[in-house]
Design a protein around this motif. Structure first.
Motif, PDB file in Angstrom:
ATOM      1  N   THR A  92      14.574  -1.737  15.701  1.00  0.00           N
ATOM      2  CA  THR A  92      13.921  -2.454  14.602  1.00  0.00           C
ATOM      3  C   THR A  92      12.532  -1.903  14.316  1.00  0.00           C
ATOM      4  O   THR A  92      12.132  -1.747  13.150  1.00  0.00           O
ATOM      5  N   LEU A  93      11.783  -1.585  15.370  1.00  0.00           N
ATOM      6  CA  LEU A  93      10.449  -1.017  15.189  1.00  0.00           C
ATOM      7  C   LEU A  93      10.528   0.303  14.440  1.00  0.00           C
ATOM      8  O   LEU A  93       9.680   0.598  13.590  1.00  0.00           O
ATOM      9  N   CYS A  94      11.534   1.090  14.746  1.00  0.00           N
ATOM     10  CA  CYS A  94      11.718   2.373  14.070  1.00  0.00           C
ATOM     11  C   CYS A  94      11.936   2.166  12.576  1.00  0.00           C
ATOM     12  O   CYS A  94      11.338   2.869  11.746  1.00  0.00           O
ATOM     13  N   THR A  95      12.776   1.204  12.230  1.00  0.00           N
ATOM     14  CA  THR A  95      13.035   0.910  10.818  1.00  0.00           C
ATOM     15  C   THR A  95      11.775   0.426  10.114  1.00  0.00           C
ATOM     16  O   THR A  95      11.468   0.852   8.991  1.00  0.00           O
ATOM     17  N   VAL A  96      11.026  -0.454  10.768  1.00  0.00           N
ATOM     18  CA  VAL A  96       9.793  -0.977  10.183  1.00  0.00           C
ATOM     19  C   VAL A  96       8.788   0.146   9.970  1.00  0.00           C
ATOM     20  O   VAL A  96       8.115   0.219   8.932  1.00  0.00           O
ATOM     21  N   GLN A  97       8.683   1.051  10.944  1.00  0.00           N
ATOM     22  CA  GLN A  97       7.749   2.164  10.790  1.00  0.00           C
ATOM     23  C   GLN A  97       8.130   3.045   9.614  1.00  0.00           C
ATOM     24  O   GLN A  97       7.272   3.475   8.834  1.00  0.00           O
ATOM     25  N   GLY A  98       9.415   3.328   9.473  1.00  0.00           N
ATOM     26  CA  GLY A  98       9.858   4.134   8.344  1.00  0.00           C
ATOM     27  C   GLY A  98       9.511   3.493   7.019  1.00  0.00           C
ATOM     28  O   GLY A  98       9.066   4.173   6.079  1.00  0.00           O
ATOM     29  N   MET A  99       9.692   2.165   6.933  1.00  0.00           N
ATOM     30  CA  MET A  99       9.364   1.447   5.707  1.00  0.00           C
ATOM     31  C   MET A  99       7.862   1.485   5.447  1.00  0.00           C
ATOM     32  O   MET A  99       7.421   1.728   4.317  1.00  0.00           O
ATOM     33  N   PHE A 100       7.056   1.235   6.486  1.00  0.00           N
ATOM     34  CA  PHE A 100       5.600   1.242   6.322  1.00  0.00           C
ATOM     35  C   PHE A 100       5.099   2.613   5.896  1.00  0.00           C
ATOM     36  O   PHE A 100       4.194   2.726   5.062  1.00  0.00           O
ATOM     37  N   LYS A 101       5.659   3.661   6.485  1.00  0.00           N
ATOM     38  CA  LYS A 101       5.212   5.007   6.133  1.00  0.00           C
ATOM     39  C   LYS A 101       5.512   5.308   4.664  1.00  0.00           C
ATOM     40  O   LYS A 101       4.660   5.834   3.946  1.00  0.00           O
ATOM     41  N   GLN A 102       6.717   4.959   4.223  1.00  0.00           N
ATOM     42  CA  GLN A 102       7.066   5.221   2.831  1.00  0.00           C
ATOM     43  C   GLN A 102       6.232   4.362   1.887  1.00  0.00           C
ATOM     44  O   GLN A 102       5.708   4.862   0.879  1.00  0.00           O
ATOM     45  N   MET A 103       6.089   3.080   2.182  1.00  0.00           N
ATOM     46  CA  MET A 103       5.303   2.193   1.331  1.00  0.00           C
ATOM     47  C   MET A 103       3.848   2.649   1.256  1.00  0.00           C
ATOM     48  O   MET A 103       3.253   2.699   0.173  1.00  0.00           O
ATOM     49  N   GLY A 104       3.266   2.980   2.403  1.00  0.00           N
ATOM     50  CA  GLY A 104       1.874   3.401   2.413  1.00  0.00           C
ATOM     51  C   GLY A 104       1.652   4.719   1.705  1.00  0.00           C
ATOM     52  O   GLY A 104       0.716   4.863   0.906  1.00  0.00           O
ATOM     53  N   ASP A 105       2.530   5.701   1.965  1.00  0.00           N
ATOM     54  CA  ASP A 105       2.370   7.022   1.355  1.00  0.00           C
ATOM     55  C   ASP A 105       2.475   6.955  -0.159  1.00  0.00           C
ATOM     56  O   ASP A 105       1.643   7.514  -0.887  1.00  0.00           O
ATOM     57  N   VAL A 106       3.511   6.275  -0.657  1.00  0.00           N
ATOM     58  CA  VAL A 106       3.705   6.175  -2.107  1.00  0.00           C
ATOM     59  C   VAL A 106       2.606   5.308  -2.725  1.00  0.00           C
ATOM     60  O   VAL A 106       2.101   5.607  -3.819  1.00  0.00           O
ATOM     61  N   GLY A 107       2.207   4.231  -2.039  1.00  0.00           N
ATOM     62  CA  GLY A 107       1.140   3.368  -2.552  1.00  0.00           C
ATOM     63  C   GLY A 107      -0.176   4.105  -2.690  1.00  0.00           C
ATOM     64  O   GLY A 107      -0.877   3.964  -3.698  1.00  0.00           O
ATOM     65  N   VAL A 108      -0.534   4.907  -1.688  1.00  0.00           N
ATOM     66  CA  VAL A 108      -1.769   5.698  -1.762  1.00  0.00           C
ATOM     67  C   VAL A 108      -1.688   6.694  -2.906  1.00  0.00           C
ATOM     68  O   VAL A 108      -2.662   6.873  -3.662  1.00  0.00           O
ATOM     69  N   ALA A 109      -0.536   7.366  -3.056  1.00  0.00           N
ATOM     70  CA  ALA A 109      -0.378   8.364  -4.112  1.00  0.00           C
ATOM     71  C   ALA A 109      -0.539   7.736  -5.490  1.00  0.00           C
ATOM     72  O   ALA A 109      -1.309   8.226  -6.331  1.00  0.00           O
ATOM     73  N   LEU A 110       0.158   6.634  -5.740  1.00  0.00           N
ATOM     74  CA  LEU A 110       0.114   6.007  -7.062  1.00  0.00           C
ATOM     75  C   LEU A 110      -1.247   5.351  -7.325  1.00  0.00           C
ATOM     76  O   LEU A 110      -1.730   5.364  -8.463  1.00  0.00           O
ATOM     77  N   SER A 111      -1.877   4.800  -6.295  1.00  0.00           N
ATOM     78  CA  SER A 111      -3.211   4.200  -6.483  1.00  0.00           C
ATOM     79  C   SER A 111      -4.243   5.273  -6.788  1.00  0.00           C
ATOM     80  O   SER A 111      -5.109   5.099  -7.658  1.00  0.00           O
ATOM     81  N   THR A 112      -4.158   6.391  -6.075  1.00  0.00           N
ATOM     82  CA  THR A 112      -5.070   7.506  -6.339  1.00  0.00           C
ATOM     83  C   THR A 112      -4.874   8.044  -7.748  1.00  0.00           C
ATOM     84  O   THR A 112      -5.845   8.350  -8.457  1.00  0.00           O
ATOM     85  N   LEU A 113      -3.620   8.161  -8.165  1.00  0.00           N
ATOM     86  CA  LEU A 113      -3.331   8.643  -9.512  1.00  0.00           C
ATOM     87  C   LEU A 113      -3.830   7.670 -10.572  1.00  0.00           C
ATOM     88  O   LEU A 113      -4.362   8.093 -11.608  1.00  0.00           O
ATOM     89  N   SER A 114      -3.697   6.362 -10.334  1.00  0.00           N
ATOM     90  CA  SER A 114      -4.168   5.371 -11.301  1.00  0.00           C
ATOM     91  C   SER A 114      -5.682   5.425 -11.454  1.00  0.00           C
ATOM     92  O   SER A 114      -6.204   5.273 -12.561  1.00  0.00           O
ATOM     93  N   ILE A 115      -6.400   5.657 -10.365  1.00  0.00           N
ATOM     94  CA  ILE A 115      -7.859   5.797 -10.443  1.00  0.00           C
ATOM     95  C   ILE A 115      -8.225   7.045 -11.237  1.00  0.00           C
ATOM     96  O   ILE A 115      -9.140   7.024 -12.074  1.00  0.00           O
ATOM     97  N   ALA A 116      -7.516   8.138 -10.990  1.00  0.00           N
ATOM     98  CA  ALA A 116      -7.790   9.383 -11.717  1.00  0.00           C
ATOM     99  C   ALA A 116      -7.531   9.210 -13.208  1.00  0.00           C
ATOM    100  O   ALA A 116      -8.344   9.633 -14.045  1.00  0.00           O
TER     101      ALA A 116
END
Length: 394
Positions: free
Chosen positions: A97-121
């Motif tokens: 379960t921890l492995c699944t949660v980590q995979g979800m957090f990594k994807q959510m965080g990576d895409v969230g940072v990318a789209l937030s950075t792009l929105s600021i730009a």
């Protein structure tokens, strides 16, 4: 590899691999502490500090919404990196379960940072280059779209591949497994690359506008000509404009420092190239430092995004003898109103002033008693009308 109970088990991590993952955890922890501290400070300043106190945080422009959204995404990304602690303890990645949660957090965080950075730009680009003024609802809609999109790519992927190892062991941590290469690219790395190229394009044009090399007339971008008005007034503050232009170039540079090494390492791995763990570790450390780098970058280059002193501000202008003179006075609380100018300064040339988009300072090219054009910096509020002839600098 060894076999246990009919399943293939990776050999345990050796000391070097565990040490490398520890460095990744440390960089993620630093990012988490920096981001969480700033979020708590912003929340305290915006909610707990009473009106009129020495420090407060106000949403003077929409970039504040995007900035907080970026911090939240950075925090999620950092938490995903900190979860590597379990794999260091176990000396291997275990699919649970921890492995699944980590995979979800990594994807959510990576895409969230990318789209937030792009929105600021993009926000910075449209405000500065096209002098675009939007309502707060647009910023909230953009942020809502970002999280709806993230929820969909995670939720639909989990539902579609239920019972399959969609999130699982990717050798050193958990993420989208190698059986879903298309999803790796389309649902994460594509957006990291789009954000990277978007940052380069937006801030490159922003730097050209600030330097005065290009102008926007009736929605069209063109090169500045010597016949354009106010060229002399703008040249008087060219050194300051150069500094701001260089600051704008820091944003794509920092994002590329965090994203590019990991993208190269991952792309080589996707292509079947055996990537040394040292290269993977260095790239991951830089990637995990995204939150820390963003906090430092925005705090240094955009001080209006962090809680600051509002009641007392400093007015600075160049004196006749060229020395710098500063004096303090109470900030004017009325929108678009400013203090009376010193007697040695003639009325500012209003079409030439620069608005930084953060509700901090307005910079007037003014003429002193000797007929020299100098710069007067005064605190201000954002313009109430989208028709303002100010040149926006966010």
């Amino acid at each position: 590899m060894s076999t246990a109970g009919g399943e293939t088990v990776d050999p345990p991590f050796d000391f070097n691999v565990r040490l490398g993952i520890v460095f990744i955890i440390e960089s993620a922890s630093l990012s988490a502490v920096a981001v969480a501290s700033l979020l708590v400070y912003i929340a305290y300043s915006a909610v707990a500090v009473r009106s009129g106190a020495s420090r407060s945080w106000k949403v003077s422009t929409h970039v504040h919404y995007y900035f907080v959204n970026l911090l939240v995404s950075d925090l999620i990304q950092a938490i995903g990196g900190i979860m590597d602690v379990q794999w260091v303890v176990d000396a291997r990645v275990t699919e649970n379960t921890l492995c699944t949660v980590q995979g979800m957090f990594k994807q959510m965080g990576d895409v969230g940072v990318a789209l937030s950075t792009l929105s600021i730009a993009l926000h910075t680009f449209f405000v500065l280059v096209f002098r675009w003024h939007s309502t707060p609802k647009i910023a909230l809609v953009v942020i809502a779209f970002i999280w709806i999109f993230i929820a969909l790519i995670v939720g639909i992927s989990m539902a579609t591949h239920k019972g399959q190892d969609y999130y699982g062991n990717t050798q050193y941590w958990c993420w989208i497994t190698e059986d879903f290469g298309t999803q790796r690219i389309a649902l994460e790395y594509l957006w990291l690359w789009v954000a990277a190229f978007g940052n380069i394009i937006c801030y490159f044009f922003i730097a050209l506008v600030i330097k005065g090399y290009i102008l926007v007339d009736a929605g069209r971008i063109r090169r500045r000509r010597r016949s354009d008005p106010n060229l002399d007034a703008m040249s008087a503050s060219m050194s300051r404009s150069s500094a701001i232009a260089m600051q704008m170039l820091f944003y794509p540079a920092v994002y590329l420092i965090a994203v590019f090494p990991m993208s190269v390492v991952r792309w080589l791995a996707f292509s079947g190239v055996e990537v040394p763990f040292a290269a993977t570790a260095v790239a991951s450390v830089l990637f995990s430092s995204s939150g820390l780098l963003n906090v430092l970058l925005f705090s240094l280059t955009r001080p209006g995004l962090v809680p600051n002193r509002n009641p007392i501000s400093t007015y600075a202008h160049e004196m006749d003898n060229g020395s710098r003179f500063s004096y303090h006075c109470q900030c004017c609380q009325r929108r678009n109103s400013g203090p009376s100018l010193p007697s040695s300064v003639v009325s500012p040339r209003s079409p030439d002033h620069v608005y930084d988009g953060l509700g901090d300072w307005k910079h007037y090219p003014v003429t002193n008693s000797r007929g020299e054009v100098v710069t007067l910096s005064v605190p201000h509020s954002p313009p109430s009308s989208p028709r303002s002839n100010a040149r926006f600098v966010v």
